[in-house]
Each structure stands twice: as C-alpha cells, then as structure tokens.
Design an enzyme around this catalytic site. Structure first.
Site: not given
Ligand code: NBP
Length: 494
Positions: A18, A36, A38, A80-81, A134, A188, A191-192, A195-196
C-alpha cells in the site's frame, strides 16, 4: 462540500504494498489520501512522500476524515491482509461512503470473497473491483502489473490512474480490465501458481547444475546471467543470477548456501491446484511445485529419512564414475528449463480458460500474457510469444500446439529428455521438469493406455466404455469371459 483540495483517489492499508503503490500514484500526479489502522504508518507514508519529492499524499488518522478527503465519486484502493481485515476495513469506511463510490481490493483475495463483497457493496449502491497487483515492493513503487476485475464502471473511474501507475512495456501499460466478478483475483491467483512453477523449475535447473554438473555458485551465477540474455530472459532468472553472487557476511561463502531449505507459502499456489482439480484441468507442473514446497517443509523428516536409507544401503554417490560434459549439460538444462516452462504456462492458461468458460468472464488470454510482460514476478521475454500465439489463434487448445511453440518443443525435447533422464538416474529430484515432460508426452500421444483403465473400471464397477470402432456405450462381463477363455486355452507360459 467538495473543493479543489480533495484527493483524486484514496488508499487504505499502508504496509509494503500500500505504501509503495500510494507513492507511485502520487508520483504520477494524482493527489492521494492515505489511511491505515495503525496510524504511525500514515505518518510514515506522508514523511516518505515528502522525502521522495514532495509527492501529493495526504494522511488521515480517522476513516471519516479519510473518506471525506476524496473527490466524489470516490475510488478507494484497499491493500490490507486478505480475508477478515478486508471486511473490517470496509466496515470502518462504509458509514462515510456514498452511492456511486468504488472500493478496489488490491490484495491476494479468494475470488469468491470478492464476489460476495461485490453483492454487498451493490446493496449500498457501491461499485467494487478485485484487483490483482503483482511486482512486490519495487513493482508497487515503480510500476506493477495490475489485474482489475469486477464492475466495469469502477475501472473506468480510475483507468487513467491505473494506466499511469502500471509498468509500461513496448505494447502499452501492464493493466487491462480483466473481466467481471472475481476475475481479477482469479487471474492473479493463477499468475501466482505459474510463479510457483517457474521458481521450482529454476531451482531444479540449479540442483542439476550443482549436483550433477558440479558447478560452483559463481559458475551458476554466470550461467543464469548468460541465460538472461536469451530466450529465458525474465525477472526470476535475473534475480537468481544475483542471488548466487551475494556473500555470507557471517561465515564466508555465499549466503544462498546458508539458507534453510524450507519453502514458505501464503496459499495462492494451493488455491491454483485446487481450482485445477475442481475444473478437471491437468496442472502437474504447478502441482509438483506445490508438493515440493510441502516436502521441503519436512526438513527434520528428510534428514532422518536420509539416514535411514543410508543405513538400508542407499548409495550417496550415484554419480561416481560418470563423466559429465559441463558445457553440454548447461546447454541441455537451458533447453529443459525452457520446454518445461512452456508446459507450465500452458497449464495455467488452460486453467484460466476453463474458469472463464464456467463463469462467462470472456478472459482474453493474449491480453493477460501482455499485461504480465512487465511489472510482475513472472515477467519474461517469452510472454510476448505467448501473447502472439493467442493472437494468432484465440481458441488455441494448448500452447504446445501453437506452430511456433510446437517447433521449439520438438527442437528441445532431446536435451530435455537427457536432463530428466540423468536426474532420474542419479537421484536428483526434478518433479517440475518430470511433470512437464510427462504432460508433453501425454498430450502429444494420439493413443494412451487409458483403454486399459476403462476396461478395469468396467470390470469392477460396470462403468461401461466406448469403442474406437463403433459409437455407443458398452459393458462386458469381463471376469466370466476371462475365466472361460483361460480354462479353454493354454497360457503362453505353459
Ligand atoms: P500484509 O498482507 O502484511 O497486511 C498488512 C496490512 O493489513 C497493514 O496495513 C495492516 O494494518 C492491515 N490489517 C491487518 Br494485518 N489486519 C487488519 C484489520 N483487522 N483491519 C484493518 N487493517 C488490517 O500487507 P502487504 O504485504 O502490503 O500486502 C497487502 C495485500 O497485497 C495482501 O493481500 C497481499 O497478499 C497482497 N500482495 C502482497 C505482495 C507482497 O509482495 N507483499 C505482492 C502482491 C500482493 P496495521 O498496520 O494496522 O497492522
């Protein structure tokens, strides 16, 4: 009340991705508000914006202040997560949003959660995008590959920003509207998965060069550097060359040798393999890379197994007595890596097509290959060739049968078989390369031993079979006929 000081866009979630994407957007001339949970990260981002060239970033400590600081219709990127944090962030912002505003989740979210949130957002008159991002930290800051999917109008509202913030390659910015619903997240995810596969295949190439070829780290660095000037040119090959050059500050040698051989993961590879299974798409190279990560995690068990098998007589020096022509091995491994990679991408692309058909997303595979040419982790020279293959034939059944790739596979298969054969013989596990080769050999054969499997299924389960010479569905009383035949005829060994 709106005024000229309002930001063009907002971004909530200021961890690695972010913070860097916000600075990238601001640098491209779009005033951005940031928030954010925090609040120290808000101040940190504003301070970075000032240090990196007085970039137009306005920080806000409260969700209300943040939302009201953005021009309407508002567009807010979340980084965010994935999972509950996305819902919690949306809940914090929701009371201040107005109909027509858009939420753009840039996290690695499960596509069905995005589709659920799209429905919820629509009930408040809000638009929603799930956008794959990405490129890691550097990509986010200087130009990522962006895969937005969902509500087209939400994309249109920020298109000028995404086009400027994305990586730029010879044929345009690495962003396109992928499709409706959760298409952006799904693309996405695949895509990952790819990537693996790429990372596993590169690791196997390294293992063969090191364990069979006896190459030193500096020689391996030089090999990858050389490969990066040819058909294998890619971000992952480039960083691999760098990795072998980094010394270990603590105890000498290279750092790579001191890293524990246990691979971590966050879940997108697993989802890819699960989806491949759900859709009956063979993705053995990607599955092999996931399995390798699981097995790598069993470090203690592997250490113990090595000892047990040594006691049981397992030789450690399967290579001894063999003379390896290093130069030839290097060239063979290059070809094996390239051919294996084509099979892995073929699997990923076919998974995307199957999902697109199921969901009616109308994914354009050539365009996806194009937006992966820059910014993202799998960026590579050969993606341009994949793009062209799908442009030549949008309905291409498999990359392997594109005339150009078919020629390349055939040219490389002798070297590929030599590498896999050598690895099998001397006990170097190359699950990705083996899986790719088996995929190729299975797909290219007009007749497989599946006839026997069908016969077995019909034998024990009356599942029926089709014949090659007559249409229809058949069942045979296999055991009765076999008993009769056996009792009536002398066996060949009698
Ligand atoms: P992380 O995935 O590490 O998430 C940290 C962010 O989530 C912080 O802003 C944190 O706020 C916020 N957060 C959490 Br944790 N729980 C929250 C909650 N309950 N409510 C509100 N905010 C909460 O950050 P990242 O690595 O920058 O990745 C962001 C997204 O992008 C993820 O989905 C990730 O999978 C994806 N992605 C990451 C990369 C990468 O290279 N890192 C690449 C591509 C995509 P806090 O500061 O208050 O704790």
């Amino acid at each position: 009340m709106e005024s000229a000081v309002l930001s063009r866009i907002g971004l909530a979630g200021l961890a690695v991705m972010g913070q860097n994407l916000a600075l990238n957007i601001a640098e491209k001339g779009f005033p951005i508000s940031v928030y954010n949970r925090t609040t120290s990260k808000v101040d940190e981002t504003v301070s970075r914006a000032s240090d990196e060239g007085s970039l137009p970033v306005s920080g806000h400590h409260s969700p209300r202040e943040f939302v009201l600081s953005i021009r309407r219709p508002r567009s807010i990127i979340l980084l965010v997560k994935a999972g509950n944090p996305v819902d919690q962030t949306i809940s914090a912002l929701l009371p201040f949003l107005d109909p027509g505003d858009s939420i753009i989740d840039g996290g690695n979210e499960w596509y069905e959660l995005t589709e659920r949130r799209q429905r919820e957002a629509a009930s408040h008159g809000l638009l929603y995008l799930g956008m794959g991002v990405s490129g890691g930290e550097d990509g986010a800051r200087h130009g990522p590959s962006l895969m937005p999917g969902g509500h087209l109008q939400a994309y249109k509202n920020v298109e000028e920003i995404l086009v400027r913030a994305a990586a730029q390659v010879d044929d345009g910015p690495c962003v396109t509207f992928v499709g409706e619903g959760g298409a952006g997240n799904f693309v996405k995810m695949v895509h990952n998965g790819i990537e693996y596969g790429d990372m596993q295949l590169i690791a196997e190439a390294y293992d063969v060069l090191r364990s069979a070829g006896g190459l030193s780290n500096s020689e391996i660095a030089a090999v990858f550097e050389e490969w990066n000037r040819g058909e294998l040119e890619s971000f992952l090959v480039e960083i691999t060359a760098d990795i072998f050059c980094v010394p270990d500050e603590h105890s000498g040698g290279e750092l790579v040798d001191k890293i524990l051989d246990k691979t971590g993961m966050k879940g997108t590879g697993k989802w890819t393999v699960q989806q491949a299974a759900e859709l009956s798409i063979a993705a053995p190279t990607i599955a092999a890379s996931l399995d390798s990560r699981y097995l790598s995690g069993l470090k203690d068990e592997r250490v113990a197994a090595a000892e047990v098998l040594k006691q049981a007589g397992m030789e450690s020096g399967l290579l001894s007595g063999r003379s390896i022509d290093k130069k030839k091995l290097i060239d063979d491994v290059r070809q094996a890596l390239y051919a294996s990679k084509i099979c892995s991408y073929a699997q990923g692309m076919n998974l995307l097509r199957a999902k697109s058909e199921e969901k009616g997303w109308n994914l354009n595979l050539g365009e996806l290959a194009r937006i992966w040419k820059g910014g993202c982790i799998i960026r590579a020279r050969f993606l341009d060739r994949i793009k062209k293959a799908y442009e030549r034939n949008r309905g291409l059944a498999n990359l392997i049968v594109d005339p150009e790739f078919a020629r390349e596979m055939v040219q490389r298969q002798a070297a590929w078989r030599r590498v896999v054969g050598l690895a099998v013989e001397v006990g170097i596990s190359t699950p990705g390369m083996c899986a790719s080769l088996a995929y190729f050999d299975t797909y290219r054969r007009a007749r497989l031993p599946a006839n026997l499997v069908q016969a077995q299924r019909d034998y024990f389960g009356a599942h029926t079979y089709e014949r090659v010479d007559h249409p229809g569905s058949f069942h045979t009383e296999w055991s009765k006929i076999a008993r009769k035949t056996k009792s009536g005829a002398a066996g060949v060994f009698n």
